[in-house]
Design an enzyme around this catalytic site. Structure first.
Site, PDB file in Angstrom:
ATOM      1  N   ARG A 143      46.456  85.098  26.695  1.00 52.56           N
ATOM      2  CA  ARG A 143      47.905  85.120  26.919  1.00 52.56           C
ATOM      3  C   ARG A 143      48.668  85.978  25.926  1.00 52.56           C
ATOM      4  NH1 ARG A 143      46.465  79.681  27.834  1.00 52.56           N
ATOM      5  NH2 ARG A 143      45.867  79.571  30.008  1.00 52.56           N
ATOM      6  N   GLY A 204      38.792  73.730  25.876  1.00 51.11           N
ATOM      7  CA  GLY A 204      37.484  73.119  26.066  1.00 51.11           C
ATOM      8  C   GLY A 204      37.519  71.642  26.369  1.00 51.11           C
ATOM      9  N   GLU A 206      37.863  69.905  29.017  1.00 49.10           N
ATOM     10  CA  GLU A 206      37.071  69.457  30.171  1.00 49.10           C
ATOM     11  C   GLU A 206      35.576  69.448  29.881  1.00 49.10           C
ATOM     12  OE1 GLU A 206      40.713  69.257  31.459  1.00 49.10           O
ATOM     13  OE2 GLU A 206      40.005  71.184  30.737  1.00 49.10           O
ATOM     14  N   THR A 263      43.060  69.153  23.267  1.00 50.05           N
ATOM     15  CA  THR A 263      43.081  70.531  22.780  1.00 50.05           C
ATOM     16  C   THR A 263      44.485  71.121  22.823  1.00 50.05           C
ATOM     17  OG1 THR A 263      42.372  71.189  24.995  1.00 50.05           O
ATOM     18  CG2 THR A 263      40.685  71.077  23.294  1.00 50.05           C
ATOM     19  N   ASP A 328      44.696  64.157  33.637  1.00 52.85           N
ATOM     20  CA  ASP A 328      44.751  65.545  33.155  1.00 52.85           C
ATOM     21  C   ASP A 328      46.192  66.010  33.017  1.00 52.85           C
ATOM     22  OD1 ASP A 328      43.925  68.057  32.308  1.00 52.85           O
ATOM     23  OD2 ASP A 328      43.616  68.827  34.330  1.00 52.85           O
ATOM     24  N   LYS A 355      52.873  68.778  32.854  1.00 53.61           N
ATOM     25  CA  LYS A 355      52.191  68.566  34.129  1.00 53.61           C
ATOM     26  C   LYS A 355      52.630  67.293  34.841  1.00 53.61           C
ATOM     27  CE  LYS A 355      47.632  70.813  33.764  1.00 53.61           C
ATOM     28  NZ  LYS A 355      46.184  70.500  33.771  1.00 53.61           N
ATOM     29  N   HIS A 639      33.195  79.572  41.262  1.00 53.83           N
ATOM     30  CA  HIS A 639      33.036  80.149  42.601  1.00 53.83           C
ATOM     31  C   HIS A 639      33.806  79.397  43.680  1.00 53.83           C
ATOM     32  CE1 HIS A 639      30.095  83.215  41.486  1.00 53.83           C
ATOM     33  NE2 HIS A 639      29.553  82.316  40.684  1.00 53.83           N
ATOM     34  N   MET A 676      27.393  86.061  34.552  1.00 56.83           N
ATOM     35  CA  MET A 676      26.756  84.931  35.223  1.00 56.83           C
ATOM     36  C   MET A 676      25.879  84.193  34.222  1.00 56.83           C
ATOM     37  SD  MET A 676      26.185  83.139  37.927  1.00 56.83           S
ATOM     38  CE  MET A 676      24.982  81.890  38.378  1.00 56.83           C
TER      39      MET A 676
END
Length: 714
Positions: A143, A204, A206, A263, A328, A355, A639, A676
Site C-alpha cells: 500500500r 498473517g 489467518e 495483527t 473477522d 468491518k 485460485h 506457485m
C-alpha cells in the site's frame, strides 16, 4: 529464516539492492528535498505535496488544492500513465515530495517518477520469493511508502522493512521484522514515520500469528520499541503492563499456541497535538471464539483502536469495537484524526468505520466513546450501548459457537468497509466511505479437526467459506453483495447521500477543497462526485479494477490527480465467483490526470473465455468430495472459492492436457519461481490427485454452464 530466493538473500547480505537507475535521467530529474518531521507536522502549509499515505498525519485523505473543482472537473484528461511490470494487485497510494513521486506495485517494488512527466527515475525490486504469496493472506499487495529526511521506507511482503536513498533508490538498511520464522508473517501495509522513527505492523492473522507493531530508528534500522497486541505464552511473564492487562481477558491454555491474531496490518495515524500514535488491530486467530478462548473474555486488544506514545510504544488507552471478535471484524480500517464540533465545542476525535458496520467517533485524548451508529447492514449486533460503549450482540443471529450450528451473518468477513481508505472533508464535515454489503455463513469446525498453525494452512477454526457454483445462484448472491460510495455525517451519525455500485471492493476515496470526491471502482472506472451533493460530475474508464485510494498534488502551479489501478486482493482472487462479474482483467498502471490533459487512455480489455478440450472425468464420489474439501483448505485463497477464479490467477477449471500432465510436478514445487508454492510434504500424492479430480469435475460443470448460456460447447 524466511523463505526467500538465494538472489534476494545474497543481495541483503551484501547490501546490494536490485536497483534500476535510468542513465541520463539524473541531470533532468527533480531533486528530492529532505522531508523532515517538522514538514510532516506542518504539511497543511505545503498542499502541493502529498507526504504520506493519507496525505497528512491525521490520515484525512483530504487536500486543500482547488484548481480542479466541481465547475471544471469535466475537463480532466490524462496527463500521463505508467505501466507496471507485473499485472498483479496494486493498492498503494503514491506520495509526492518536491516534484518526485514514489509509488509501489505488487511484491513491494518501489518506483520513483518525475511527477510532471511520469519519467522513471529509479526502480527498486526487493526480489521477494514469489511463492511466499501462496502462504500469505490476500494477494501480493503493497500500500505504499513513507518518507523521512533523505530516505524512502517500504515494508516488503516477506516481512522485511527497508530504507532506500530517496535520490538514488539504493538500499541503505534492511531489517527482518518477523519474530517467529515458523509462522507466516507478511507485510502489505505502508509504514508510518513519526519524529525519528519508522513504524510498521504485520499481517498473517489467518495463518496463526501473534500481532505486534514495531518502531525502528529511521537512520540505522535499530529497533526502538515493540508493542504486542495480544498476550503470548501465559507461563512466561508478560512483556509490559498492557500485556498483563490483556492476559486477564484471555482464557484456556491454547490461545497462544494458535497465535492469537491481532495483527496491525493497515491503518495507523498520528496526532501531533496530543503526541499520540493510533493503531488499528485485527481479528482473532482462531476466528472461532470458543476454540480460541473458551468463548470467554474480551480478548484484548483484538479489533481495537489503541493509542500509544510514539517515542516509547507505551500504552495510553484503547477502545475495542468488537470484544471477543468471532467474525473477522478487524479494526484495521482507516483511522482519521479530526476536530469536530461536539455539543457546540471543538473536540479532538478519532473516527473509524471498521468491518463490523458501526461508525465510531471517539475522544482522541482518552478513548471515550462519543457515539456509534450503524453505517451498513448489520445483523450481528442490535446497537452499541452508549453507557458502556459495548456492542449489544444478537446471539440468536450471530452466535454460532455455542450451538455449533452455522449462522448467516451480516457483514461477512469482507466487512461493511474494508481497507480501502475513507476520506474526511473539513469543509463539508462529511466522511466518504467505500461502503459495502457482505454476508458470511460462519460454521465452526469440530475441535478435533482444527489444525495447528502453519505457514501453509488457514488457521481460523471454521469451515472454509464456500460460494455457489451455478450461475443462477451466483447471480442471486451478487444481488446482495453490492457497494456504494457513502457520504456520512459523523456528528448526526447518518447518511447524507450515497451512490450505488454494482460490486463490492471498490476503491478508496479522496476529498478536496474543490468540492470534489474521487473514487475508483471495482469494474474499472475513475469517477468524480460533488462532495456536497453527491452528483456525479466526471467519469473515465481505466484498464483494470481499482482498490487503491486516489491522491492529488501540484507542481509549478498545476494540479494533478493520481490513482493506481490493478485489481486483486482477497475479493479479487478468493471471491472469484463474484469478482469475475466485474469483467476486468489484470492490467496494472498508474494514471495521472490534469485539466486539459490530452494523452490517449490505454486500451480497456474485457475478459474472454477460451475453454481447452475437456479431460475425461476421474475419481469416485469419495475422491471428489475429499478433493473439494482439500481445495477449499489449500487452494481457494488464491485460485478462488469453488474453483472459480476472478481472472487474476489461473482458473484451474481451464487447465489444458499439458497442464494436467505437469500437475503433480507443479504441486511438488516446479513453479515456485512463478509464485506457485510447493505442497510437497503437505499433501500426499493421493490427496493431490483428489484435488485434480475435483478440478476436472469443475471443468465439466463450467462447460455445461456455458452451453446452457448459449455458448458453443466446443
Amino acid at each position: 529464516m524466511l523463505n526467500r530466493s538465494p538472489i534476494s538473500a545474497l543481495a541483503m547480505l551484501l547490501a546490494v539492492p536490485a536497483l534500476v537507475a535510468l542513465s541520463g535521467c539524473a541531470d533532468k530529474a527533480p531533486e528530492p528535498s529532505g522531508v523532515t518531521h517538522q514538514r510532516l507536522v506542518n504539511s497543511a502549509a505545503e498542499p502541493q505535496n502529498w507526504f504520506g499515505y493519507g496525505g497528512d498525519y491525521g490520515e484525512q485523505h483530504f487536500s486543500t488544492l482547488d484548481q480542479i473543482n466541481s465547475d471544471n472537473v469535466d475537463q480532466l484528461g490524462l496527463a500521463w500513465s505508467f505501466k507496471y511490470d507485473l499485472d498483479r494487485v496494486v493498492q498503494g497510494i503514491p506520495v509526492v515530495a518536491d516534484g518526485v513521486m514514489y509509488t509501489t506495485s505488487a511484491f513491494s517494488i518501489v518506483h520513483a517518477l518525475d511527477a510532471v512527466t511520469g519519467e522513471l527515475l529509479w526502480k527498486y525490486d526487493p526480489e521477494v520469493f514469489k511463492a511466499v504469496a501462496g502462504t500469505g493472506c490476500c494477494d501480493a499487495a503493497n500500500r505504499g511508502v513513507a518518507l523521512l529526511n533523505d530516505k524512502v521506507f517500504v515494508g516488503v511482503y516477506d516481512g522485511r522493512l527497508e530504507a532506500l536513498d530517496a535520490a538514488t533508490g539504493e538500499l541503505v538498511w534492511s531489517v527482518d521484522t518477523v519474530i517467529d520464522a515458523e509462522r507466516n508473517y507478511t507485510i502489505s501495509g505502508a509504514p508510518r514515520v513519526v519524529k525519528d522513527k519508522v513504524i510498521i505492523g504485520n499481517g498473517g492473522g489467518e495463518y496463526g500469528v501473534r500481532g505486534y507493531i514495531t518502531a525502528y530508528d529511521a537512520n540505522t534500522g535499530e529497533m526502538a520499541w515493540r508493542f504486542y497486541t495480544v498476550p503470548g505464552d501465559p507461563s512466561l511473564p508478560p512483556e509490559d503492563a498492557a500485556m498483563a492487562m490483556a492476559q486477564k481477558t484471555w482464557f484456556g491454555d491454547s490461545y497462544w499456541e494458535q497465535g492469537g491474531g491481532g495483527t496491525v496490518w493497515d491503518s495507523m495515524a498520528y496526532d501531533p497535538e496530543l503526541d499520540l500514535f493510533y493503531i488499528g488491530v485485527g481479528n482473532g486467530s482462531l476466528w472461532n471464539y470458543k476454540e480460541r478462548s473458551e468463548a470467554k473474555g474480551d480478548n484484548l486488544f483484538l479489533s481495537s483502536i489503541v493509542a500509544l506514545r510514539p517515542d516509547t510504544g507505551e500504552y495510553v488507552w484503547h477502545y475495542q469495537t468488537t470484544p471477543g471478535d468471532a467474525w473477522d471484524y478487524t479494526a484495521t480500517q482507516t483511522i482519521t484524526v479530526a476536530t469536530l464540533p461536539i455539543d457546540g465545542e471543538p473536540r479532538r476525535v478519532v473516527m473509524q468505520a471498521p468491518k463490523n458496520g458501526f461508525f465510531y467517533v471517539i475522544d482522541a485524548a482518552t478513548g471515550e466513546l462519543i457515539s456509534a451508529e450503524k453505517f451498513g447492514y448489520v445483523t450481528w449486533a442490535k446497537g452499541v450501548d452508549p453507557e458502556t460503549g459495548r456492542p449489544i450482540v444478537d446471539n440468536d443471529a450471530a452466535n454460532y459457537w455455542e450451538s455449533g450450528e452455522g449462522k448467516v451473518v451480516f457483514p461477512g468477513s469482507q466487512g461493511a468497509h474494508n481497507w480501502n481508505p475513507m476520506s474526511y472533508s473539513p469543509i463539508t464535515g462529511l466522511v466518504y466511505i467505500p461502503q459495502q454489503v457482505t454476508l458470511e455463513h460462519f460454521v465452526p469446525l469440530p475441535s478435533d479437526e482444527i489444525v495447528k498453525p502453519s505457514k501453509y494452512d488457514l488457521n481460523i477454526g471454521m469451515v472454509v467459506p464456500v460460494v455457489p457454483e451455478t450461475p443462477e445462484e451466483i447471480a442471486q448472491l451478487h444481488q446482495i453483495y453490492r457497494g456504494k460510495l457513502q457520504a456520512w455525517d459523523p456528528i448526526k451519525q447518518q447518511e447524507v447521500w450515497s451512490h450505488p455500485h454494482d460490486h463490492i471492493a471498490n476503491g478508496g476515496t479522496l476529498a478536496t477543497a474543490g468540492n470534489l470526491v474521487f473514487q475508483g471502482t471495482a469494474d474499472g472506472r475513475f469517477v468524480a462526485y460533488a462532495a456536497d451533493s453527491g452528483e456525479k460530475l466526471w467519469e473515465v474508464p481505466v484498464s483494470s479494477g481499482v482498490g487503491a485510494g486516489p491522491m492529488t498534488y501540484e507542481v509549478d502551479g498545476e494540479q494533478y490527480v493520481a490513482i493506481n489501478v490493478g485489481y486483486g486482493g482477497s475479493f479479487g482472487i478468493t471471491f472469484g465467483a463474484l469478482s469475475q462479474l466485474t469483467k476486468v482483467l489484470p492490467d496494472s498502471r498508474l494514471y495521472v490526470f490534469k485539466l486539459q490533459g490530452d494523452q490517449p487512455l490505454p486500451e480497456f480489455k474485457r475478459r474472454t473465455i477460451e475453454m481447452p478440450p475437456l479431460i475425461e472425468p476421474r475419481g469416485d464420489q469419495a475422491s471428489l468430495e475429499n478433493g473439494e474439501r482439500l481445495y477449499g483448505l489449500r487452494c481457494a485463497a488464491c485460485h478462488g472459492l469453488s474453483a472459480i477464479s476472478g481472472g487474476l490467477l489461473p482458473d484451474l477449471r481451464m487447465l489444458t492436457q499439458e497442464k494436467h500432465d505437469m500437475y503433480l510436478g507443479t504441486l511438488m514445487g516446479a513453479l515456485q519461481q512463478n509464485g506457485m508454492p510447493s505442497f510437497a510434504g503437505r499433501l500426499s500424492v493421493e490427496e493431490m490427485t483428489d484435488i485434480q479430480n475435483y478440478l476436472i469435475k469443475r471443468s465439466h460443470d463450467l462447460r455445461e454452464e456455458l452451453k446452457e448460456a448459449g455458448f458453443d460447447s466446443e
